[in-house]
Design an enzyme around this catalytic site. Sequence first.
Site, mmCIF file in Angstrom:
data_model
loop_
_atom_site.group_PDB
_atom_site.id
_atom_site.type_symbol
_atom_site.label_atom_id
_atom_site.label_comp_id
_atom_site.label_asym_id
_atom_site.label_seq_id
_atom_site.Cartn_x
_atom_site.Cartn_y
_atom_site.Cartn_z
ATOM 1 N N HIS A 66 0.859 -1.186 0.000
ATOM 2 C CA HIS A 66 0.000 0.000 0.000
ATOM 3 C C HIS A 66 0.893 1.233 0.000
ATOM 4 C CE1 HIS A 66 -2.618 3.128 1.593
ATOM 5 N NE2 HIS A 66 -3.625 2.411 1.124
ATOM 6 N N ASP A 88 -11.132 1.842 -1.317
ATOM 7 C CA ASP A 88 -10.209 2.751 -0.608
ATOM 8 C C ASP A 88 -10.954 3.565 0.453
ATOM 9 O OD1 ASP A 88 -7.689 3.594 0.059
ATOM 10 O OD2 ASP A 88 -7.214 4.524 -1.863
HETATM 11 C C1 VNL Z 1 -5.430 8.825 0.972
HETATM 12 C C2 VNL Z 1 -5.994 7.962 0.053
HETATM 13 C C3 VNL Z 1 -4.703 8.316 2.050
HETATM 14 C C4 VNL Z 1 -5.840 6.595 0.227
HETATM 15 C C5 VNL Z 1 -4.547 6.947 2.204
HETATM 16 O O1 VNL Z 1 -3.863 6.388 3.237
HETATM 17 C C6 VNL Z 1 -5.115 6.088 1.287
HETATM 18 C C7 VNL Z 1 -5.621 10.252 0.803
HETATM 19 C C8 VNL Z 1 -3.291 7.207 4.231
HETATM 20 O O2 VNL Z 1 -6.512 10.646 0.020
HETATM 21 O O3 VNL Z 1 -4.909 11.034 1.440
HETATM 22 O O4 VNL Z 1 -4.992 4.769 1.481
HETATM 23 MN MN MN Z 2 -5.614 3.057 0.438
#
Ligand code: VNL
Ligand code: MN
Length: 341
Positions: free
Chosen positions: A178, A301
Site C-alpha cells: 500500500h 479505498d
Molecule cells: C489517501 C488515500 C490516504 C488513500 C490513504 O492512506 C489512502 C488520501 C493514508 O486521500 O490522502 O490509502
Molecule cells: Mn488506500
Amino acid sequence: MTERLKIRRIATEEAFSIPEVAAKLGEIANFPSRNLDMRLMTMIYANPGGGGFLDGLLDLEQERLRGMDEHGVDMHLLSLTAPGVQMFDADTALDLAILANDRMAETIARHPTRFAGLASLPPQSPKRAAREMERAIQVLKLNGFVINSHTNNEYLDNPKYFPILETAEALDACIYIHPRAASDGLSGPMFDYGMDSALWSYGVEVSTHAVRMILGGVFDRFPKLKICLGHMGEAVHFWLWRIDFMSLRSQANGYAPKLKRKPSDYFKENFVITTSGQESHLALEFSIKALGVQNIMWAIDHPYQPTGPAVTFMDTAPVSDAEREMLYHKNAERIFHIRSA
Ligand code: VNL
Ligand code: MN
C-alpha cells in the site's frame, strides 16, 4: 438500498485504525519534520476534526457496515491505514502490529461474512515480523499482509527484509504494498501543489518499489511470492515494454543482476492489482488486456474514497458478467483465501 445488480462485492483495500495507533501517530505528527507523510498525518491525527477521516478509520461496526449495506458491499478486506506501524521504533511497531491484528481478528470473528483482513507487521524487525506473520495466518486466520511501502527509506529488495518475503511465500499469503508518501530521496519536488500524497507521490513511491523488487531479482529468489498493488497497479504495466527493453542495457552494464526472465513476466505472474481510488473504465480495460482479468480485484479505498461511485464504476464497467464476478469477488476469494459465499 438503491437498485443494484445482485452480485457479491468484496472490497479489497479498506482502511481502518485503532485508537492506540492513532494516538502514536498523533505524537509523531507533533514533531517538526521534513518527512513527506507528515502533512497528511498532521491533518488526520493532530487536528480536532481528524481531517474528516479519523472517525471513518476508527469505526468498523457502525457507519461502515451501514454504508456497506446501503451500497450492496458484502465485505471489506481491512488493512491498518498507512503508514501503519512503519514510522515507530521496532518495539512499538511490533506491539502495535500485534494489537491491531488481534483487534482485526476479533472484529472478523463477530462479522465473518462482512470482514476479512490483511495483517500488519513491523518491517523494522524482520525476524520478529516473520513470527507475527505466522501467527496472523495460522492462529488469527487473517488473509494476507499489508506493507505501506518504504520503511525508513528502504525497500523490500533489501536482503534484510528477505525473512519477510520468505515467510509470505511459505504461507502462500499475498503482501499488499500500500502507498505511503514518497521516501526522502523521491520527495523533493512533491512538497508543492498538493503532490505529497494520493495525487501523485503515492503512485511514484509504490511503482518505484515494485520496479526495484523486480529488477533486484526478488522474484528469482522467491518465485511464488505474490504482491498486490492498488490504484490500478500504480501504472507499472503501462511501462512494461520500456522496462523490458531498457533492463537489457542495465543488466549488460552490470547495474542490475541478470534476471531469469523479462521484468514483464514477473509483473504478470507475481503481481495482482486492485482498482482502489482509480475509477477509470479506460484504465481498467487496458489493465485487463495487459495483465488478464484474473489478476485484477475491485477496491474502494474507504474511507478516503466514497463507496457509491466505486460501486457504480464496477457495476457499469464494460466487461462480461463472468468477468465482473471475477473482479468483484472470485479473484479476491482465490488470492486472499476468502471463503466463497
Ligand atoms: C489517501 C488515500 C490516504 C488513500 C490513504 O492512506 C489512502 C488520501 C493514508 O486521500 O490522502 O490509502
Ligand atoms: Mn488506500
